[in-house]
Structure formats: C-alpha cells, structure tokens
Motif scaffolding. Structure first.
Motif: not given
Length: 315
Positions: A112-129
């Motif tokens: 996040x400190x890079x300041x260019x945005x962050x993309x969190x990439x998740x899966x339907x694994x465990x409890x993503x919600x």
C-alpha cells in the motif's frame, strides 16, 4: 413467481439467522456443518459436480474414500460458513479482530505504501467474506468486485454485511471506469478469480494439471496501472477462529516486456498457482461445487486478450 421464490428464500434466511443466532457459536457452526451434510446427501446434481471436480484435480492420487471425504467436507464447511455469515450480526471491530488473526499484514502495508493501488486476489476458499470484513476494520475500507445475486433481497442483505466495516461494493456491470479511478487514487480493490469464465473473457492456465478458463482482469489492472498484486486467503483454525494470510506481492513489472496476451496469461498463471497450493493443503474448504473446468480451450489459437475483452468481462 420468481419474485415470490426470492422472497421465500429471504424469509428463510432471516428466520434461520434469528433462530440459530441465539445459540453459542460452536453450536451454530455444528448446525451449519450438519446442514451441509444434509445437502450433500440430497442434492445429487451438485454432489456429482463436486465429486467429478475432485476426481479431475486429484485423480487416483486420492482413494475413493478420500475424495468422498473432501467432497462432503466442502459441503460441511460452506454450511458452517453460511451460518457464520447469517449470524454475524453487528459484531464490534474488536470481536472480529479476535476472531480473525492476520498473518503477513506487513506485506499488505508495504504494498500500500507504494501508492499505486493494491489488488487483493482471493479465491472461494475458507471464509473470504469474513476476511474482507476483518480487513476493513483493521486497515480501512477496500472495494470488493462482485457479481449481483439473482435474488435481490438476499443481495441487499449480503451487500449490507459486506459494507459493515466500511468496505465498498463494485458490481461487475459497467465497473471498469470505477476501478481505473480507484487504482489511480491508490485504493485497494479485491477480486475473486477462481471461477470459470466464458471463452471470450478467458485466459487458459494450468489448474491441477488441466487448462482452466480464468479471468485476466486482476492481471490486466496490475500491468496497466502498476498496482501491487497480493494473493490473500482466510482459513478456519482448530480453535474455531480464522487465519487471514497476505502472501508476498507478485511483481507485475516482470511481465511488461511480453506482448499483452502473453503477459496476462503468465501473470494469471502465477496467481492461480498460489491458489492451487493452498487448495491442495486444505481441499475441503474450497468451492468444488462450481464447474471450474467447464469452458474448454478452442482448437484454434484464440485472438489476443486486449482491453475490450476486459471490458466485456466487467459488463
């Protein structure tokens, strides 16, 4: 008729949350697992899909009994997860933080400190919600890219839950401009990329040794905006809590030298490989009920994936 059906489903969800919500959490989750076992026994269609997917992934590396245990365990897990979400209510941030322990949070902070945005990439694994909710309380709001549920009443309920820690929800329909703006502002956006997509929207990557049609949207945004890609996972622990893991960011800059179509395929492959590693370790908590390998690669070489294809995926 459809509206009546949707209203009945909404009432059922409301009644279940009201009745089960007064019970101790351990009892509630036990009821959820029991409901999952019941659905596994009576829903022949999704049981067959699940068993076929597990066979595709593991083949004879698992016995019939082991594959059956994974399939039944997946139904039990998602039954418990559903009850968890239905009865989450208005828990305070401290309660959520106690329930969900963070691992690798410094990796996200660094990205996040890079300041260019962050993309969190998740899966339907465990409890993503639940992970998304806990993330909002811990680090501040993020923006969840999601598909609207067909049931408008359940969709409103789920959206309200997703926003409880300040998170925003972006529905795929006409979302491209919003996400471009968020990336430019250095915000965090979360994608779930482990489901089958239509041929015109797909890159094909190896997933358990078989080509799987996968959305390249997260990869496309990372390559074009310079945003950091952080794979994330949230899985249940023996003590009843959850562990939310932030993997090391994947450097999309390495793929800029390749032609666009090749870069998207290679970067998406790297993301999916991380997801496969987690699923192999805990196969019973992944969404096997979905036809992950439904779209097959064309016999001829497909046209390159370019910006219009990404826009199509988001419509």
């Amino acid at each position: 008729m459809t509206r009546l059906k949707h209203w009945a489903e909404h009432l059922a969800a409301f009644n279940v949350s009201a009745l089960v919500g007064v019970l101790p959490r351990r009892v509630r989750l036990g009821i959820g697992r029991a409901l999952g076992s019941l659905v596994f026994a009576i829903d022949r269609r999704h049981r067959a899909i699940t068993l076929d997917n597990v066979l595709t992934a593991f083949g004879d590396r698992k016995t019939d009994e082991e594959r059956l245990r994974v399939a039944r365990g997946a139904f039990q897990h998602f039954g418990a997860m559903l009850i968890e979400l239905l009865t989450l209510g208005t828990r305070k941030p401290a309660e959520i933080e106690k329930l969900v322990q963070m691992e690798g949070a410094e990796r996200y902070e660094q990205a996040r400190r890079r300041g260019r945005g962050v993309i969190l990439v998740a899966a339907h694994f465990g409890n993503w919600e639940l992970h998304a909710i806990a993330h909002g309380f811990r680090f501040g709001p993020i923006h969840l890219v999601a598909r609207e549920l067909d049931n408008v009443y359940l969709n409103r309920r789920l959206e309200k839950l997703r926003r409880v820690s300040g998170n925003g929800v972006i529905y795929k329909k006409q979302a491209l401009r919003q996400m471009r703006r968020l990336m430019k502002a250095g915000e965090t956006v979360a994608f779930v990329i482990d489901q089958n997509v239509h041929l015109q929207d797909a890159v094909f990557v190896e997933f358990f040794g078989k080509k799987a049609a996968t959305t390249p949207v997260a990869s496309w945004f990372a390559i074009t905006s310079g945003a950091a890609l952080v794979p994330v996972f949230c899985y249940p622990m023996p003590d009843g809590g959850y562990r939310a893991v932030y993997e090391a960011p994947i450097d999309s800059e390495r793929f800029r030298e390749f032609p666009r179509a090749e870069a998207l395929q290679k970067l998406t492959q790297e993301l999916v490989a991380v997801q496969e590693r987690y699923i192999r370790e805990r196969p019973e908590i992944w969404l096997w009920m979905h036809r992950r390998w439904r779209t097959r690669p064309p016999r001829a070489i497909a046209r390159p994936i370019e910006d219009p294809v990404v826009a199509t995926e988001l419509r």
